[in-house]
Design an enzyme around this catalytic site. Sequence first.
Site, PDB file in Angstrom:
ATOM      1  N   LYS A 136       0.824  -1.221   0.000  1.00 45.18           N
ATOM      2  CA  LYS A 136       0.000   0.000   0.000  1.00 45.18           C
ATOM      3  C   LYS A 136       0.859   1.273   0.000  1.00 45.18           C
ATOM      4  O   LYS A 136       0.610   2.189  -0.763  1.00 45.18           O
ATOM      5  CB  LYS A 136      -0.935   0.040   1.228  1.00 45.18           C
ATOM      6  N   ARG A 191      11.402  -6.282   5.489  1.00 49.44           N
ATOM      7  CA  ARG A 191      11.235  -4.869   5.821  1.00 49.44           C
ATOM      8  C   ARG A 191      11.743  -4.602   7.243  1.00 49.44           C
ATOM      9  O   ARG A 191      12.375  -3.590   7.499  1.00 49.44           O
ATOM     10  CB  ARG A 191       9.764  -4.464   5.696  1.00 49.44           C
TER      11      ARG A 191
HETATM   12  P1  ADP Z   1       0.887  -2.349   8.047  1.00 51.58           P
HETATM   13  O1  ADP Z   1      -0.271  -2.135   7.101  1.00 51.58           O
HETATM   14  O2  ADP Z   1       2.142  -2.757   7.369  1.00 51.58           O
HETATM   15  O3  ADP Z   1       0.538  -3.231   9.204  1.00 51.58           O
HETATM   16  P2  ADP Z   1       0.627   0.371   9.091  1.00 51.58           P
HETATM   17  O4  ADP Z   1       1.768   1.293   9.104  1.00 51.58           O
HETATM   18  O5  ADP Z   1      -0.518   0.694   8.196  1.00 51.58           O
HETATM   19  O6  ADP Z   1       1.290  -1.002   8.707  1.00 51.58           O
HETATM   20  O7  ADP Z   1       0.042   0.174  10.567  1.00 51.58           O
HETATM   21  C1  ADP Z   1       0.857  -0.192  11.668  1.00 51.58           C
HETATM   22  C2  ADP Z   1       0.011  -0.354  12.932  1.00 51.58           C
HETATM   23  O8  ADP Z   1      -0.635   0.894  13.262  1.00 51.58           O
HETATM   24  C3  ADP Z   1      -1.141  -1.354  12.841  1.00 51.58           C
HETATM   25  O9  ADP Z   1      -0.713  -2.684  13.104  1.00 51.58           O
HETATM   26  C4  ADP Z   1      -2.092  -0.821  13.932  1.00 51.58           C
HETATM   27  O10 ADP Z   1      -1.673  -1.167  15.223  1.00 51.58           O
HETATM   28  C5  ADP Z   1      -1.945   0.688  13.811  1.00 51.58           C
HETATM   29  N1  ADP Z   1      -2.961   1.243  12.879  1.00 51.58           N
HETATM   30  C6  ADP Z   1      -2.721   1.821  11.670  1.00 51.58           C
HETATM   31  N2  ADP Z   1      -3.870   2.195  11.078  1.00 51.58           N
HETATM   32  C7  ADP Z   1      -4.872   1.840  11.927  1.00 51.58           C
HETATM   33  C8  ADP Z   1      -6.282   1.928  11.888  1.00 51.58           C
HETATM   34  N3  ADP Z   1      -6.935   2.451  10.833  1.00 51.58           N
HETATM   35  N4  ADP Z   1      -6.998   1.463  12.956  1.00 51.58           N
HETATM   36  C9  ADP Z   1      -6.378   0.930  14.001  1.00 51.58           C
HETATM   37  N5  ADP Z   1      -5.058   0.799  14.110  1.00 51.58           N
HETATM   38  C10 ADP Z   1      -4.293   1.237  13.085  1.00 51.58           C
END
Ligand code: ADP
Length: 190
Positions: free
Chosen positions: A14, A129
Amino acid sequence: MKNIVIFGAPGSGKGTQSDKLIDKYGLGHISTGDVLRNEIKNGTELGKTAKSYIDKGQLIPDELMIDILANVYDSFGKEHEGVIFDGFPRTIPQAEALKKMLATRGHRVAAMIELDVPESELMQRLLLRGQKSGRSDDNEATIKKRLDVYHDQTSPLIDWYKREGIHNHIQGLGELDRIFADICTVIESL
Ligand code: ADP
């Protein structure tokens, strides 16, 4: 406004594809993961709360996440043609809240783009990563938990967006440029 939800499991690409879309279309980018990691880096109260969930591979509670998202969206002002939502929504209540939040502003999500990648590949990518980024949640135990959370709480959004009539499936395994071209085809059809 062409608001796009880029959707997929952790490690599905993403963020990588979002960066390419921003360059090509001048879209704004809201990565909730980046927003939270920034709060952690700055040592804010929100950051402390977020870290306690992220390090366990859990989601931040919906009410908190929805507030954060609305604030970030509004702070973007009118400087972009549209925004890419990356990492949000991750639950059905978040998708419902996003729809409502945008509707009250006369906006909407134009397309949800699902990057579909097999689980074995996701694990490999995230472990790799982790070695490079040092992200505290990119270790094997936490990745497993995050993939479980994705299956239980996030993947039901695929059917939710199908019902909304804006779901687009993209084969997320293969050449970066081919994947990007497939995404561009969707965006240009909007
Ligand atoms: P990935 O998609 O690689 O897991 P992200 O950087 O999108 O990584 O998210 C890392 C962490 O941040 C998630 O595992 C969660 O704990 C938190 N997080 C991110 N976006 C959300 C969301 N929309 N709702 C709840 N927690 C979130």
